[in-house]
Design an enzyme around this catalytic site. Structure first.
Site, PDB file in Angstrom:
ATOM      1  N   THR A  37       0.819  -1.219   0.000  1.00  0.00           N
ATOM      2  CA  THR A  37       0.000   0.000   0.000  1.00  0.00           C
ATOM      3  C   THR A  37       0.846   1.261   0.000  1.00  0.00           C
ATOM      4  OG1 THR A  37      -0.135  -0.302   2.383  1.00  0.00           O
ATOM      5  CG2 THR A  37      -2.015  -0.997   1.095  1.00  0.00           C
ATOM      6  N   SER A  40       1.311   8.539   5.029  1.00  0.00           N
ATOM      7  CA  SER A  40       0.679   8.503   3.724  1.00  0.00           C
ATOM      8  C   SER A  40       1.753   8.886   2.735  1.00  0.00           C
ATOM      9  CB  SER A  40      -0.476   9.498   3.670  1.00  0.00           C
ATOM     10  OG  SER A  40      -0.954   9.567   2.359  1.00  0.00           O
ATOM     11  N   ARG A  41       2.168   7.913   1.908  1.00  0.00           N
ATOM     12  CA  ARG A  41       3.347   8.163   1.069  1.00  0.00           C
ATOM     13  C   ARG A  41       3.062   9.067  -0.111  1.00  0.00           C
ATOM     14  NH1 ARG A  41       5.529   3.000   3.049  1.00  0.00           N
ATOM     15  NH2 ARG A  41       4.149   1.705   1.818  1.00  0.00           N
ATOM     16  N   VAL A  42       1.809   9.085  -0.594  1.00  0.00           N
ATOM     17  CA  VAL A  42       1.535   9.901  -1.783  1.00  0.00           C
ATOM     18  C   VAL A  42       0.478  10.962  -1.543  1.00  0.00           C
ATOM     19  CG1 VAL A  42       2.221   8.114  -3.390  1.00  0.00           C
ATOM     20  CG2 VAL A  42      -0.157   8.257  -2.665  1.00  0.00           C
TER      21      VAL A  42
END
Lengths: 502, 177
Positions: free
Chosen positions: A338, A364-366
């Site tokens: 994810t 939240s990476r993006v």
């Protein structure tokens, strides 16, 4: 009631007039062995992988193992009346489900058959449950926000449309609640929601559907459910059916949100099916392709390029951990697939911090690109201040002996934690979240006792709506804070704090 | 009959050798008669499956040599030696279908309520031959329970034109709609 035999016979006659018999060559095989929801079939020489096959008594199955001298099928129905030697027919169709607008507001099983007693689903659109995820060229980076209406998430762990954000934590600490809140907050946002209950208790699913109905969320939501007592194959295909339904919106330039609740049960169901089909077990007895099972599912969540309509499918998979062990097999797998995770912690939950999100471990990476600018401006400091607070928290018992700046950090931190608390099913518009977090980060709450903050929050929204509604609308429209707006918000806050009765 | 992959391998190997030695037709007949004998004679079956010994093999070899060709005797002894003689009926079946396949022939089983008349059989045969583009042989099986019409089984495909099958389809149609 009087039943007229003549009426019945006329109905049957009418039906018979419509009836047309087609006789064609059918490819058949016969059952060698049946049991535990699995049938081994001899024959069916040309059957395709994942093809739907028909057993007697209207039971359907799916061909999963194509072997030298037999075909391993999973059954979508009762094996009660099946026996050795029964005839199995090919249907020539790859496993598919109905998709499209006709499914909104419905509760269906993983085969797309209605379970809510609202009549048959009328749609011409069907989609195979296993589909290839969009390629690199078909995608674009996540850029629009998907507001969950939860302060802690929208401010620090923002989710974008097309993102895959894992919700992970122990049992009973609010994983499903976060997902349901995210659905509730999509009202009027043009996002179609799909809630996939994977091997859940019937009572739990009923409660979720009731919550959705009570908040008017069923108007844009589909519930795909596989009960805990359904055969494992249902549970196994449930998330793929949900993904296929979501892909319809994605591919037609719309937006969809799909929630897989939860993938650990999905892995168990797949393990059961695999072991019964005699596939070799690996770590924790899961089959070798358990990683691929989840990665191919979650890859289908995507933000499509503008040439393809710019539709999106956001996925919020849920994984349940056992006693906080999120380094177990399935959790680590899904974390690595994810684009970030929301980590829920029992200590926080029982300490009264709800939603019990551990801000330090959640990322939240993006989603950062998708967050609106105004939120970035006010919440930028939030994460840092919370982190500093966590470091100092241990010393809070000796607060009187600490120096001034440390004390200030502690008071600020305590209030930040309080700001992020939020009740179940009470989602907030992003402009309200911004206005309230602004209060905290600007230090307006430092003088207020911690116990009063929840009350202050409610009164603050009322105050703004009554006296300064233009501030909220400006934030919502401009999506950014200029100096003028900031000054305006500051003076409004000052006015409110001065009249707020502790 | 369910044919396991082991039986297939034996049958195909036997076919290859028999074809090379131009004995395939003979093998067909010998397999048929031996498997029929095995089915009928319990004593023979018992002898074949009992534990192997030099004496048993010698006895078998002497007995078989009088009746069968060398190739078949070798093959039968190999099966006994490998404890695979139980597979013989399967091997026989697979040999037949492989032989038919190699000679582009198809075997069709036609189930009817009453025996086929030669006239109908010829008609059916020409029609099916057109459909499958192959030479066809019809085995007629009589089963009164299908009530009327016929069921054709060819290469794992089934055409159900029987009265019983039509009733079944009608039942599903009426109960599901």
């Amino acid at each position: 009631m009087e039943v007229k035999a003549k009426e019945i016979s006329t109905i049957i006659k009418k039906e018979l007039e419509k009836y047309q018999l087609e006789t064609n060559f059918e490819e058949v095989g016969e059952i060698i062995q049946v049991g535990d929801g699995i049938a081994h079939v001899y024959g069916l020489e040309n059957v395709m992988a994942n093809e739907l096959v028909e057993f007697p008594h209207g039971v359907f199955g799916m061909a999963l193992n194509l072997e030298d001298d037999n075909v391993g099928c999973v059954l979508f129905g009762s094996e009660k009346n099946l026996k050795e030697g029964d005839v199995v027919k090919r249907t020539g169709k790859i496993m598919q489900v109905p998709v499209g607008e006709a499914l909104t507001g419905r509760v269906v099983n993983p085969l797309g058959q209605p379970l809510d007693g609202k009549g048959p689903i009328k749609t011409d659109h069907y989609s195979p449950i296993e589909r290839k995820a969009p390629g690199v060229v078909a995608r674009q980076p996540v850029k629009e926000p998907l507001q969950t209406g939860i302060k802690a998430i929208d401010s620090m762990i923002p989710i974008g449309r097309g993102q895959r954000e894992l919700i992970i934590g122990d049992r009973q600490i609010g994983k499903t609640t976060i997902a349901i809140d995210a659905i509730l907050n999509q009202k009027g946002q043009g996002v179609h929601c799909i809630y996939v209950a994977i091997g859940q208790k019937g009572s739990t699913i009923r409660k979720v559907v009731k919550t959705l109905e009570d908040h008017g969320a069923m108007e844009y939501t589909t519930v795909v459910m596989s009960n805990a007592n359904d055969p494992a194959p249902f549970t196994y295909i449930a998330p793929y059916s949900g993904a296929a339904m979501g892909e319809y919106y994605r591919d037609n330039g719309m937006h969809a949100l799909v929630i897989y609740d939860d993938l650990s049960k999905h892995a168990w169901a797949y393990r059961q099916v695999s072991l019964l089909l005699r596939r070799p077990p690996g770590r924790e007895a899961y089959p070798g392709d358990i990683f691929y099972l989840h990665s191919r599912l979650l890859e289908r969540a995507a933000k499509l390029s503008d040439e393809l309509g710019g539709g999106s499918l956001t996925a919020l998979p849920i994984v349940e951990t056992q006693a906080g062990d999120f380094s177990a097999y399935i959790p680590t797998n899904v974390i690595s697939i994810t684009d970030g995770q929301i980590y829920l912690e029992p200590n926080l939950f029982y300490g009264g911090v709800r939603p019990a999100i551990n801000v330090g471990l959640s990322v939240s990476r993006v989603g950062g690109n998708a967050q609106i600018k105004a939120m970035k401006q006010v919440a930028g400091k939030l994460r840092l201040e919370l982190a500093q607070y966590r470091e100092l928290e241990a010393f809070s018992k000796f607060s009187s002996e600490l120096d001034k700046s440390t004390q200030a950090q502690l008071t600020r931190g305590e209030r930040m934690v309080e700001i992020l608390k939020q009740n179940q099913n009470e989602t907030l518009l992003v402009e309200k979240q911004i206005a309230f977090i602004f209060l905290g980060t600007q230090g307006f709450l430092d003088e207020i006792p911690v116990g009063e903050i929840r009350r202050l929050e409610a009164e603050y929204y009322q105050f703004l709506e009554a006296k300064y509604p233009q501030i909220l609308t400006t934030i919502a429209e401009k999506k950014a804070m200029d100096d003028e707006l900031q000054a305006e918000l500051k003076s409004a806050a000052q006015e409110f704090i001065s009249v707020f009765a502790v | 009959m369910i044919i396991t992959s082991t039986a297939k391998k034996y049958a195909h190997a036997l076919y290859d050798i028999a074809q090379k030695r131009k004995q395939a037709e003979q093998m067909l007949a010998e397999l048929d008669s031996f498997s029929a004998a095995m089915e009928k004679d319990a004593d023979l079956r018992n002898l074949l499956v009992m534990p192997n010994s030099k004496e048993k093999m010698q006895l078998l070899e002497d007995a078989l040599k009088k009746l069968f060709s060398d190739l078949f005797v070798e093959f039968a002894l190999l099966l006994v030696d490998n404890n695979r003689i139980k597979l013989l009926p399967q091997i026989c079946d697979e040999f037949h279908s492989h032989y038919d396949f190699m000679h582009s022939r198809v075997r069709a089983t036609v189930i009817t309520a009453v025996p086929l008349t030669s006239e109908v059989e010829a008609k059916l045969k020409s029609q099916l031959e057109k459909q499958f583009h192959a030479e066809l042989r019809i085995d007629n099986v009589v089963d009164p329970s299908i009530m009327g019409g016929f069921v054709v089984k060819v290469n794992g495909q089934v055409l159900d034109a029987s009265v019983l099958g039509k009733f079944k389809k009608l039942k599903i149609y009426l109960t599901q709609n």
